[in-house]
Structures are given as structure tokens and as C-alpha cells.
Design an enzyme around this catalytic site. Structure first.
Site, PDB file in Angstrom:
ATOM      1  N   ILE A  30      25.945  29.478   4.743  1.00 43.05           N
ATOM      2  CA  ILE A  30      24.923  30.661   4.238  1.00 43.05           C
ATOM      3  C   ILE A  30      25.424  31.873   4.204  1.00 43.05           C
ATOM      4  O   ILE A  30      25.289  33.027   3.422  1.00 43.05           O
ATOM      5  CB  ILE A  30      23.629  30.455   5.181  1.00 43.05           C
ATOM      6  CG1 ILE A  30      23.203  29.256   4.943  1.00 43.05           C
ATOM      7  CG2 ILE A  30      22.610  31.393   4.745  1.00 43.05           C
ATOM      8  CD1 ILE A  30      22.136  28.810   6.230  1.00 43.05           C
ATOM      9  N   TYR A  44      21.645  21.463  19.554  1.00 43.09           N
ATOM     10  CA  TYR A  44      21.736  22.356  18.760  1.00 43.09           C
ATOM     11  C   TYR A  44      20.393  23.368  18.702  1.00 43.09           C
ATOM     12  O   TYR A  44      20.403  24.585  18.895  1.00 43.09           O
ATOM     13  CB  TYR A  44      21.946  21.662  17.287  1.00 43.09           C
ATOM     14  CG  TYR A  44      21.628  22.773  16.098  1.00 43.09           C
ATOM     15  CD1 TYR A  44      22.490  23.904  16.072  1.00 43.09           C
ATOM     16  CD2 TYR A  44      20.527  22.751  15.368  1.00 43.09           C
ATOM     17  CE1 TYR A  44      22.255  25.142  15.188  1.00 43.09           C
ATOM     18  CE2 TYR A  44      20.539  23.392  14.295  1.00 43.09           C
ATOM     19  CZ  TYR A  44      21.126  24.819  14.026  1.00 43.09           C
ATOM     20  OH  TYR A  44      20.938  25.699  12.953  1.00 43.09           O
ATOM     21  N   SER A  45      19.379  22.624  18.565  1.00 47.71           N
ATOM     22  CA  SER A  45      17.985  23.549  18.273  1.00 47.71           C
ATOM     23  C   SER A  45      17.725  24.272  19.765  1.00 47.71           C
ATOM     24  O   SER A  45      16.977  25.246  19.669  1.00 47.71           O
ATOM     25  CB  SER A  45      16.872  22.520  17.794  1.00 47.71           C
ATOM     26  OG  SER A  45      16.664  21.274  18.518  1.00 47.71           O
ATOM     27  N   THR A  83      28.567  29.583  22.056  1.00 43.84           N
ATOM     28  CA  THR A  83      28.299  30.695  20.745  1.00 43.84           C
ATOM     29  C   THR A  83      26.840  31.201  20.580  1.00 43.84           C
ATOM     30  O   THR A  83      26.709  32.256  20.613  1.00 43.84           O
ATOM     31  CB  THR A  83      28.914  29.986  19.435  1.00 43.84           C
ATOM     32  OG1 THR A  83      30.323  30.081  19.612  1.00 43.84           O
ATOM     33  CG2 THR A  83      28.570  30.896  18.330  1.00 43.84           C
ATOM     34  N   VAL A 115      23.082   6.426   5.739  1.00 45.91           N
ATOM     35  CA  VAL A 115      21.751   7.203   5.852  1.00 45.91           C
ATOM     36  C   VAL A 115      21.121   6.532   7.118  1.00 45.91           C
ATOM     37  O   VAL A 115      21.059   5.520   7.313  1.00 45.91           O
ATOM     38  CB  VAL A 115      20.681   6.559   4.739  1.00 45.91           C
ATOM     39  CG1 VAL A 115      19.187   7.042   4.961  1.00 45.91           C
ATOM     40  CG2 VAL A 115      21.212   7.048   3.543  1.00 45.91           C
ATOM     41  N   LYS A 163      19.583  27.218  19.704  1.00 45.18           N
ATOM     42  CA  LYS A 163      18.941  28.201  18.903  1.00 45.18           C
ATOM     43  C   LYS A 163      17.782  29.085  19.359  1.00 45.18           C
ATOM     44  O   LYS A 163      17.615  29.938  19.304  1.00 45.18           O
ATOM     45  CB  LYS A 163      18.773  27.602  17.394  1.00 45.18           C
ATOM     46  CG  LYS A 163      20.013  27.343  16.808  1.00 45.18           C
ATOM     47  CD  LYS A 163      20.859  28.350  16.240  1.00 45.18           C
ATOM     48  CE  LYS A 163      20.293  29.306  15.306  1.00 45.18           C
ATOM     49  NZ  LYS A 163      21.274  30.391  14.745  1.00 45.18           N
ATOM     50  N   THR A 207      16.197  28.728  12.802  1.00 46.54           N
ATOM     51  CA  THR A 207      16.022  27.558  12.243  1.00 46.54           C
ATOM     52  C   THR A 207      14.789  27.287  12.502  1.00 46.54           C
ATOM     53  O   THR A 207      13.944  27.182  13.416  1.00 46.54           O
ATOM     54  CB  THR A 207      17.260  26.787  12.670  1.00 46.54           C
ATOM     55  OG1 THR A 207      16.820  25.200  12.083  1.00 46.54           O
ATOM     56  CG2 THR A 207      17.546  26.817  13.898  1.00 46.54           C
ATOM     57  N   ASP A 208      14.298  26.160  11.552  1.00 49.43           N
ATOM     58  CA  ASP A 208      12.945  25.565  11.693  1.00 49.43           C
ATOM     59  C   ASP A 208      13.160  24.385  12.619  1.00 49.43           C
ATOM     60  O   ASP A 208      12.052  24.185  13.538  1.00 49.43           O
ATOM     61  CB  ASP A 208      12.382  24.644  10.632  1.00 49.43           C
ATOM     62  CG  ASP A 208      13.303  23.890   9.884  1.00 49.43           C
ATOM     63  OD1 ASP A 208      14.375  23.588  10.336  1.00 49.43           O
ATOM     64  OD2 ASP A 208      12.998  23.293   8.773  1.00 49.43           O
ATOM     65  N   GLU A 209      14.279  24.342  13.238  1.00 45.93           N
ATOM     66  CA  GLU A 209      14.321  23.112  14.165  1.00 45.93           C
ATOM     67  C   GLU A 209      14.093  23.533  15.715  1.00 45.93           C
ATOM     68  O   GLU A 209      13.776  22.850  16.365  1.00 45.93           O
ATOM     69  CB  GLU A 209      15.794  22.551  14.005  1.00 45.93           C
ATOM     70  CG  GLU A 209      16.249  22.143  12.877  1.00 45.93           C
ATOM     71  CD  GLU A 209      17.466  21.211  13.024  1.00 45.93           C
ATOM     72  OE1 GLU A 209      17.909  20.732  13.834  1.00 45.93           O
ATOM     73  OE2 GLU A 209      18.077  21.311  11.896  1.00 45.93           O
ATOM     74  N   GLY A 253      17.266  11.209  19.145  1.00 43.05           N
ATOM     75  CA  GLY A 253      16.147  12.466  19.198  1.00 43.05           C
ATOM     76  C   GLY A 253      15.911  12.831  17.821  1.00 43.05           C
ATOM     77  O   GLY A 253      15.684  14.239  17.575  1.00 43.05           O
ATOM     78  N   LYS A 270      27.312  18.088   6.454  1.00 42.32           N
ATOM     79  CA  LYS A 270      25.774  18.045   6.064  1.00 42.32           C
ATOM     80  C   LYS A 270      25.500  17.410   5.051  1.00 42.32           C
ATOM     81  O   LYS A 270      26.074  16.906   4.222  1.00 42.32           O
ATOM     82  CB  LYS A 270      25.585  19.679   5.967  1.00 42.32           C
ATOM     83  CG  LYS A 270      25.819  20.547   6.895  1.00 42.32           C
ATOM     84  CD  LYS A 270      25.225  20.555   8.244  1.00 42.32           C
ATOM     85  CE  LYS A 270      25.627  21.221   9.351  1.00 42.32           C
ATOM     86  NZ  LYS A 270      25.735  22.739   9.300  1.00 42.32           N
ATOM     87  N   ASN A 309      15.871  23.333   5.810  1.00 39.34           N
ATOM     88  CA  ASN A 309      17.143  22.882   5.499  1.00 39.34           C
ATOM     89  C   ASN A 309      17.645  23.727   4.246  1.00 39.34           C
ATOM     90  O   ASN A 309      16.861  23.609   3.254  1.00 39.34           O
ATOM     91  CB  ASN A 309      17.335  21.468   5.098  1.00 39.34           C
ATOM     92  CG  ASN A 309      17.306  20.598   6.486  1.00 39.34           C
ATOM     93  OD1 ASN A 309      16.949  21.217   7.652  1.00 39.34           O
ATOM     94  ND2 ASN A 309      18.175  19.542   6.731  1.00 39.34           N
TER      95      ASN A 309
END
Ligand code: NAD
Length: 338
Positions: free
Chosen positions: A12, A152-153, A102, A208, A156, A127-129, A277, A191, A181
Site C-alpha cells: 500500500i 497480527y490484529s 514492529t 482455499v 495492530k 485495519t478492520d481486523e 481463529g 496474500k 482488505n
């Protein structure tokens, strides 16, 4: 304006820097990036060539306050946009420590340097997460309590709390963006969308997770970048703004759209053991960003996917160059175990 962007060699950040420099003549950007496995200076080779007078690359860690301070002073930086992060959920499940280092400690170090120097505006990209997961109905608003489910979330969400605290405690002008996303050019192929593209082109099985019915709200990366820009220019201090693409899709539908765009058979799909999760559904209510900032996503999903597939087809060399030995090792091990 003189801007420090962190993590600008990632997906991004590199799109943001290119878009901003192209549209704002008076803008100078210093890009601070540690060049982790996800950072690629080549992604901005065109920018380095075109804007030598207004673009500076500095290799370094956001956790290094002294370096940040030095860059603020050397380049008279006015504002910061913090994209730098460890971002891959699966990697955070394998080892959360770089995420804490980080995303949490690094963000605090950057805030410390920004406060010491007197940075006028600090935009933190989240993030939305951080909101956790939704049932079949409803959307996340900025009032939704944080309930992160992955390391991760959680990291964040920790950073978001520190950014909030910097505003409440020290009166810093901080603003947080939370986006759904992203997809588009220069996304690292671990990703979903570039991973499925790479596998489909090679005619390898497309892994998947679970039943493929986990729902994400997809936004084209440039729409997100415009949201970050609007936040930088117009966001109210101390506020949070949600961004989304108004394109809720189950993963399996995304995979089928990619296969159809590439003319590949659905028999390549292989369902694998679900991610632990794994959040079931994300959806963003971004009416606040529309009302206060004038944000509206421009890309619809089908157009965005078509352009993204075209970009990956035309940039095979980029894709090849970022799929290094370390990348392959992680991916083979992770999916090999599923
Ligand atoms: P990315 O993984 O593609 O890029 C991250 C960049 O940060 C890389 O260039 C990397 O080298 C750099 N970096 C990592 N650790 C660093 C450190 N300690 N110091 C300096 N640089 C460091 O990530 P992305 O997908 O471009 O995401 C950018 C930001 O947007 C992240 O904060 C992420 O949480 C957030 N975000 C991403 C999405 C998405 O769908 N990709 C959605 C919402 C929010």
C-alpha cells in the site's frame, strides 16, 4: 508539504507514494522502510527516477527513534503516515514476536520521535481486523469495540491504543484509519489475490481455507490510498475513520473470479484445513469518512480485479523477483502442513 511515509516499499505504501507524488507538485516524501521480506525498493524504481528532487529513500527501522528524529530534522518533516508493519496473519500465527516488535514497539518509538520533534500530524494506518469478526449481519463502525483474534490484529490494536493515548495524553495530532482488505498492483504474493493469481497461472492447486465462505470487504488499493490522503488533509485530530470498498465477497467467489479472468478451470481449487481463529466475516461502515472527508470508493470489484490481473500478467518479473527462497520456504511449509 514535507511528509515522512513509513513502510513505503510495501504494497500500500508504494502505491500511496506514487499516487501522491504524481498528483501534488509541492509535495516531498521521505520513505523510511526496513526492507523486510515484504519490502521491495524495486517497487518504487520508477518513482526514484521520476522524482529525484522530491523523493528520498531511507533504509531503517521505525523502532529506531534516533533515526526518525534525524530524518525529521534533516528534511523538515511536517507530517507522518505510518504504514510500516508486519502484516501477514499466517506468519503472526507462526511467530508473533516480530509483530509485537514492529507494530507495537515500533509505533511507540515513532510516536516518541514525532512528539519530541513536534510533528504536526501523525496518520496511523490500521485495519478492520482490530474489530474481530462479524456474524451474517451488520458492519463495523468506529464505535465497535476492539476484539482482535489473531496475533497480527492484536498487535495492530495495541498500536491503535498507543496512537490514541498519544493524542489523549500529550495532545498530539494523531488520526487512525482502519481499512478493509486491499488488492491491486505490487501486493506481495502471500496474500489471497496475488497468491491465487500465481497458482492459477502455474496451473498449481489453489489452496482455499475451510469452506471458502469467509467474507471480506475488498477495496482497490488506490481507493484506500485516497482515503489515507483525505485523512491526512482533513481528518479531525484524535478521530478514527473506517474505509471499505463496498464489495463483500466470500473467498471462494474471489478465487472463482480470478480463475474466470484467467480462463483457468475451477478444478484447480483445493480446500485446505482452516486457519486457526479465522475471522468469519468483515464488513465496514464508512459513512463517517464519506460524511466528514468526502470519501467514496471508485473501483468496483470486477474492474479492479481485471486491472489487477492485467498488472500481474504484465509484471511477471516483479512477481518472480519477490518470490525469494525465504518466501517459498514459509509458503511451502505453511500450506504443506494443511
Ligand atoms: P506490506 O507487508 O506489503 O508492507 C509493509 C512494509 O513495511 C514493507 O515495505 C516492510 O519492509 C516495511 N516494514 C516492516 N517492518 C518495518 C520496520 N520495523 N521499520 C520500517 N519498515 C518496516 O504491508 P501492506 O499490505 O502494504 O500494509 C501497509 C499497512 O496497511 C499496514 O500497517 C497494514 O496493517 C495496513 N493495512 C493493510 C491492509 C491490506 O489489505 N493489505 C488492509 C488494512 C490495513
Amino acid at each position: 508539504m514535507r511528509l515522512l511515509v513509513t513502510g513505503g516499499c510495501g504494497f500500500i505504501g508504494s502505491n500511496f507514494i506514487r499516487d501522491m507524488l504524481a498528483r501534488h507538485d509541492g509535495l516531498t516524501i521521505v520513505n523510511l522502510d526496513a526492507l523486510t521480506y515484504a519490502g521491495n525498493r524495486q517497487s518504487l524504481a520508477d518513482v526514484e527516477a521520476a522524482y529525484a528532487d522530491r523523493y528520498v529513500f531511507a533504509r531503517g527501522d521505525i523502532a529506531n527513534s534516533e533515526l526518525a528524529l534525524h530524518l525529521f530534522e534533516e528534511h523538515n518533516i511536517e507530517a507522518v503516515v505510518n504504514f510500516a508493519a508486519e502484516t501477514h496473519v499466517d506468519r503472526s500465527i507462526s511467530d508473533a514476536s516480530p509483530f509485537v516488535r514492529t507494530n507495537v514497539a515500533g509505533t511507540q518509538s515513532l510516536l516518541d520521535a514525532a512528539r519530541l520533534y513536534g510533528i504536526r500530524r501523525f496518520v496511523h494506518v490500521s485495519t478492520d481486523e482490530v474489530y474481530g469478526t462479524l456474524g451474517p449481519d451488520g458492519k463495523f463502525s468506529e464505535e465497535t469495540p476492539l476484539a482482535p483474534n489473531s496475533p497480527y490484529s492484536a498487535s495492530k490494536a495495541g498500536a491503535d491504543m498507543l496512537v490514541r493515548a498519544a493524542h489523549e495524553t500529550y495532545g498530539m495530532d494523531t488520526v487512525i484509519t482502519r481499512c478493509s482488505n486491499n488488492y491491486g498492483p505490487f501486493q506481495f504474493p502471500e496474500k489471497l489475490i496475488p497468491l491465487m493469481f500465481s497458482k492459477a497461472v502455474a496451473e498449481e492447486p489453489l489452496p482455499v481455507y475451510g469452506d471458502g465462505l469467509n467474507v471480506r470487504d475488498w477495496i482497490y488499493v488506490i481507493d484506500h490510498c485516497r482515503g489515507v490522503e483525505l485523512t491526512l488533509l482533513k481528518g479531525r485530530p484524535g478521530e478514527v475513520y473506517n474505509f471499505g470498498g463496498d464489495a463483500e465477497k466470500p473467498n471462494i467467489e474471489v478465487v472463482r473470479t480470478i480463475l474466470a479472468a484467467l480462463g483457468k478451470p475451477e478444478s484447480l481449487i483445493r480446500f485446505v484445513t482452516d486457519r486457526p481463529g479465522h475471522d468469519r466475516r468483515y464488513a465496514m461502515d464508512f459513512t463517517k469518512a464519506t460524511r466528514e472527508l468526502g470519501f467514496r470508493p471508485e473501483y468496483d470489484f470486477v474492474r479492479g480485479i481485471r486491472e489487477t490481473m492485467d498488472w500481474y500478467r504484465q509484471n511477471g518479473a516483479w512477481l518472480e523477483s519477490v518470490q525469494s527462497g525465504a518466501y517459498r520456504q514459509f509458503m511451502d511449509k505453511w500450506y504443506g502442513e494443511r
